[in-house]
Motif scaffolding. Structure first.
Motif, PDB file in Angstrom:
ATOM      1  N   GLY A  77       3.861   9.234  -4.138  1.00 28.65           N
ATOM      2  CA  GLY A  77       3.083   9.102  -5.701  1.00 28.65           C
ATOM      3  C   GLY A  77       1.406   9.449  -5.290  1.00 28.65           C
ATOM      4  N   SER A  79      -0.446   9.618  -9.034  1.00 27.21           N
ATOM      5  CA  SER A  79      -1.338   9.180  -9.732  1.00 27.21           C
ATOM      6  C   SER A  79      -1.264  10.722 -10.509  1.00 27.21           C
ATOM      7  CB  SER A  79      -2.661   8.812 -10.633  1.00 27.21           C
ATOM      8  OG  SER A  79      -2.564   7.072  -9.610  1.00 27.21           O
ATOM      9  N   HIS A 148       8.554   7.459  -4.784  1.00 23.60           N
ATOM     10  CA  HIS A 148       7.597   6.900  -4.924  1.00 23.60           C
ATOM     11  C   HIS A 148       6.998   7.514  -6.411  1.00 23.60           C
ATOM     12  CE1 HIS A 148       4.504   3.997  -3.838  1.00 23.60           C
ATOM     13  NE2 HIS A 148       5.546   3.447  -4.235  1.00 23.60           N
ATOM     14  N   SER A 149       6.684   6.289  -7.373  1.00 27.46           N
ATOM     15  CA  SER A 149       5.090   6.293  -7.950  1.00 27.46           C
ATOM     16  C   SER A 149       5.913   7.417  -8.712  1.00 27.46           C
ATOM     17  CB  SER A 149       3.700   5.717  -7.530  1.00 27.46           C
ATOM     18  OG  SER A 149       2.720   5.363  -8.594  1.00 27.46           O
ATOM     19  N   ALA A 182       9.606   2.190  -6.933  1.00 29.05           N
ATOM     20  CA  ALA A 182       9.108   1.916  -8.376  1.00 29.05           C
ATOM     21  C   ALA A 182       7.957   2.781  -8.978  1.00 29.05           C
ATOM     22  CB  ALA A 182       7.763   1.602  -7.425  1.00 29.05           C
ATOM     23  N   GLY A 183       9.148   3.994  -9.960  1.00 32.50           N
ATOM     24  CA  GLY A 183       8.563   4.430 -10.906  1.00 32.50           C
ATOM     25  C   GLY A 183       7.928   4.520 -12.421  1.00 32.50           C
ATOM     26  N   PRO A 184       7.304   5.168 -12.852  1.00 34.42           N
ATOM     27  CA  PRO A 184       7.275   5.123 -14.183  1.00 34.42           C
ATOM     28  C   PRO A 184       7.971   6.377 -14.813  1.00 34.42           C
ATOM     29  CG  PRO A 184       5.325   7.266 -13.063  1.00 34.42           C
ATOM     30  CD  PRO A 184       6.270   6.377 -12.346  1.00 34.42           C
ATOM     31  N   ASP A 229       4.919  -6.571  -8.926  1.00 36.33           N
ATOM     32  CA  ASP A 229       4.346  -4.640  -9.215  1.00 36.33           C
ATOM     33  C   ASP A 229       2.956  -4.320 -10.238  1.00 36.33           C
ATOM     34  OD1 ASP A 229       3.629  -2.245  -9.618  1.00 36.33           O
ATOM     35  OD2 ASP A 229       5.513  -1.536  -9.131  1.00 36.33           O
ATOM     36  N   VAL A 231       0.515  -2.024 -10.972  1.00 37.09           N
ATOM     37  CA  VAL A 231       0.992  -0.954 -10.586  1.00 37.09           C
ATOM     38  C   VAL A 231       1.996  -0.239 -12.008  1.00 37.09           C
ATOM     39  CG1 VAL A 231      -0.300   1.388  -9.933  1.00 37.09           C
ATOM     40  CG2 VAL A 231      -1.020  -0.902  -8.944  1.00 37.09           C
ATOM     41  N   VAL A 232       2.832  -0.358 -12.052  1.00 38.23           N
ATOM     42  CA  VAL A 232       3.642   0.099 -12.591  1.00 38.23           C
ATOM     43  C   VAL A 232       4.514  -0.879 -13.174  1.00 38.23           C
ATOM     44  CG1 VAL A 232       5.775   1.617 -12.741  1.00 38.23           C
ATOM     45  CG2 VAL A 232       3.571   3.001 -11.070  1.00 38.23           C
ATOM     46  N   HIS A 261       3.856  -2.910  -6.085  1.00 36.51           N
ATOM     47  CA  HIS A 261       4.150  -0.950  -6.031  1.00 36.51           C
ATOM     48  C   HIS A 261       3.428  -0.508  -4.221  1.00 36.51           C
ATOM     49  CE1 HIS A 261       3.635   2.531  -7.811  1.00 36.51           C
ATOM     50  NE2 HIS A 261       2.704   2.954  -7.309  1.00 36.51           N
TER      51      HIS A 261
END
Length: 290
Positions: A77, A79, A148-149, A182-184, A229, A231-232, A261
């Motif tokens: 991850g 961003s 991740h993320s 922890a994915g968006p 979490d 963040v997400v 997160h």
């Protein structure tokens, strides 16, 4: 001096010390410094494209069996605008310790590329692995994607929207499974100017959402989420899982009540994983038949 603390208390004290140190410096730098590398064989900075960012690292056990190893291609991850494969040695060590061959790929970031061009490098990296990983004792028929993320969003998009792998003459069914940490996956509306720039124009922002491409024909997916979490939001995981289940696709969710997160990747590191089931949960899922 002999340590007279009971073992459980010593472990809690160590975990607290590590948490304090992580808050004071770059987490990956500290975690990587504490990782034993004697059992790792590394192949660094292998090109899978022409760009300086199109490079990957391969990690495998020092002792190789006659049977080709199952493979995990990991996307970190950051961003969609930061990150480096060198920060994730601790992830490679964790998975190699369980008998997997691990590939960690850099990829071009914003502002060099925006979505959907962001998807080109993950697809190219997967294509390279399918074509070449047998040269490193990996099994090209057992390649898992893990992220991740923001990296989980990339892995999910490859798994759910067939157009990205079609561009490299592959298809999602050739992914052995996808592991998202922890994915968006369902993160509209966009709330920051940076995200709006990455996923512009507004009329096509929906195409960045993995949840919009669920059809029930995805490869098996394991979605892991920390309930703390901030963040997400965890709803990303639960919404995607519900949609896949509704369409009859294969998916499993595991949530961790006390994880935030960063925990969702940091708990793979050797200094932290003794009190976590995260690595065990991932490996157990990958070892399931089919």
């Amino acid at each position: 001096m002999r340590n007279h603390l009971p073992l459980p208390l010593r472990r809690r004290t160590l975990a607290g010390l590590i948490a304090l140190m992580l808050s004071a410096c770059k987490p990956a730098t500290l975690l990587n410094a504490m990782i034993p590398t004697r059992q790792l064989q590394c192949f660094n900075n292998i090109a899978y494209g022409m760009s300086p960012r199109q490079r990957l690292d391969i990690y495998r056990p020092q002792s190789i069996s006659a049977q080709p190893l199952p493979v995990i291609l990991f996307f970190y991850g950051g961003s969609w605008d930061s990150g480096s494969k060198s920060d994730y040695l601790f992830v490679a060590e964790a998975l190699v310790s369980r008998g997997y061959l691990v590939v960690i790929a850099d990829y071009r970031l914003y502002p060099e590329v925006k979505f959907p061009a962001l998807m080109q490098d993950p697809a190219l990296a997967f294509s390279w692995v399918k074509q070449h990983i047998a040269e490193y004792s990996g099994n090209p028929d057992r390649v898992f994607l893990m992220g991740h993320s923001a990296g989980a969003q990339l892995a999910a998009m490859l798994s759910l929207n067939a157009e990205y792998l079609a561009a490299v003459n592959l298809q999602p069914q050739q992914i052995a499974g996808m592991i998202g940490l922890a994915g968006p996956y369902d993160f509209l509306p966009l709330t920051s100017a940076r995200l709006k720039a990455i996923f512009a124009p507004e009329a096509s922002e929906w195409t960045s959402q993995p949840i919009r491409f669920v059809n029930g024909h995805n490869p098996p997916m394991l979605l892991l989420v920390g309930l703390r979490d901030k963040v997400v939001w965890p709803r990303n995981t639960f919404n995607l899982a519900t949609s896949i289940q509704t369409h009859g696709g294969p998916v499993q969710v595991i949530d961790y009540a006390t994880y935030d997160h960063v925990d969702m990747v940091a708990k793979l590191a050797k200094p932290l994983r003794g009190q976590s089931t995260l690595l065990d949960d991932i490996v157990q899922w990958m070892q399931q038949p089919g």
